[in-house]
Design a protein around this motif. Sequence first.
Motif, short mmCIF file in Angstrom:
data_model
loop_
_atom_site.label_atom_id
_atom_site.label_comp_id
_atom_site.label_asym_id
_atom_site.label_seq_id
_atom_site.Cartn_x
_atom_site.Cartn_y
_atom_site.Cartn_z
N GLY A 181 28.11 -32.42 -61.43
CA GLY A 181 26.65 -32.30 -61.46
C GLY A 181 26.12 -31.88 -62.81
N MET A 182 24.79 -31.86 -62.92
CA MET A 182 24.13 -31.49 -64.17
C MET A 182 22.81 -30.79 -63.86
N THR A 183 22.50 -29.79 -64.65
CA THR A 183 21.21 -29.11 -64.55
C THR A 183 20.66 -28.89 -65.96
N THR A 184 19.37 -29.08 -66.12
CA THR A 184 18.71 -28.80 -67.39
C THR A 184 17.38 -28.12 -67.11
N ASP A 185 16.92 -27.35 -68.07
CA ASP A 185 15.57 -26.80 -68.00
C ASP A 185 15.03 -26.68 -69.41
N GLY A 186 13.73 -26.81 -69.53
CA GLY A 186 13.12 -26.75 -70.86
C GLY A 186 11.62 -26.57 -70.77
N ASP A 187 11.00 -26.50 -71.91
CA ASP A 187 9.54 -26.39 -71.96
C ASP A 187 9.01 -27.20 -73.13
N ALA A 190 1.64 -28.57 -76.12
CA ALA A 190 0.63 -29.63 -76.03
C ALA A 190 0.97 -30.76 -76.98
N ASN A 191 0.77 -32.01 -76.51
CA ASN A 191 1.03 -33.22 -77.29
C ASN A 191 2.50 -33.36 -77.70
N MET A 192 3.39 -32.62 -77.01
CA MET A 192 4.83 -32.70 -77.27
C MET A 192 5.18 -32.40 -78.72
N LYS A 193 4.40 -31.52 -79.36
CA LYS A 193 4.70 -31.18 -80.75
C LYS A 193 5.95 -30.31 -80.85
N ARG A 194 6.28 -29.62 -79.78
CA ARG A 194 7.50 -28.81 -79.74
C ARG A 194 8.10 -28.93 -78.35
N ALA A 195 9.42 -29.02 -78.31
CA ALA A 195 10.10 -29.09 -77.01
C ALA A 195 11.47 -28.44 -77.13
N THR A 196 11.89 -27.73 -76.09
CA THR A 196 13.23 -27.14 -76.04
C THR A 196 13.87 -27.54 -74.73
N MET A 197 15.21 -27.61 -74.75
CA MET A 197 15.92 -27.96 -73.53
C MET A 197 17.31 -27.33 -73.55
N ASN A 198 17.71 -26.78 -72.42
CA ASN A 198 19.05 -26.26 -72.23
C ASN A 198 19.63 -26.90 -70.98
N GLY A 199 20.93 -27.10 -70.99
CA GLY A 199 21.53 -27.71 -69.81
C GLY A 199 23.02 -27.53 -69.77
N LYS A 200 23.59 -27.90 -68.62
CA LYS A 200 25.04 -27.85 -68.49
C LYS A 200 25.50 -28.95 -67.54
N ALA A 201 26.66 -29.51 -67.89
CA ALA A 201 27.32 -30.51 -67.06
C ALA A 201 28.80 -30.14 -67.12
#
Length: 205
Positions: A181-187, A190-201
Motif C-alpha cells: 500500500g501507499m499513503t501520502t499527505d501534503g498541503d 493559493a494558485n499552487m505557488k507552493r506545495a509539499t508532500m510526504n508519503g510512504k510505500a
Amino acid sequence: MKKIVIGAVVALLVLAYPAATWWTGKQVEARLADNARQLEDVPFLKVVKRDFNRGLRSSTEDVTIELFGGMRQALEQARKDDPAAKAAADVLLPLVLTFRSTIQHGPFAGGEVVAAVADTELVFDAKTNEALAKAFGDKKPLTARTVFDYSGGGRTAMQSPAMSTTVKGEAGEMLAIAWDGMTTDGDFSANMKRATMNGKAPKFE
C-alpha cells in the motif's frame, strides 16, 4: 417579541446557507478550472477532457489526462534508426487516466468549516476493473481527499490499499506480486505557488 427575533434569525440562516454554498461552489469551480489549466504546463501531460457539473450543495468533475504522448513522438523523431529508442517509444504508449471527483461545497463540508472537500478516485473501463478486482477485491486502487480552504490553499491525502495477486509471465510462469500500500499527505498554497508532500510505500515485491 423575542420569539419573533429568533424566528427571523433562523429564517435568515436558512436562506443564507444555500446562497453561501452556491457562491462557494462557483469559487471552487473557478479554482479547479485554473488547476486544470496549470496541468497543461507539465511536460508530456495533456488534458484530454474535463467535465464539471455544479449543483447547489455538491458538484462532480471528471478529468481525463494523457501521459507520455509527446515523449513517444520525441523519441521516435530523435532516434528513428535506434532499436533501443524504438523499443522505449513502444513502451511509452500514451497512458490515459480519468480522475472522478465528488465535491462537497462549504461553508460546512466534511465536518469542517472549509470551502470544499473533494473525494477523488481513478476510473477504469470494465475490463480493467475486472483485473483490478482480482488484486484489490472491493477496495479502490487509488483514492484521494482534498480539502480547499477559503484562503485559496488546502491539503490533500492519498492512499492505495495493500494487495497481493498472481499474474502470468511472458513464458507462461506464474508471478506473485505483493504491494503493502501507499499513503501520502501534503498541503498547497493559493494558485499552487507552493506545495509539499510526504508519503510512504513500504514494499512492492
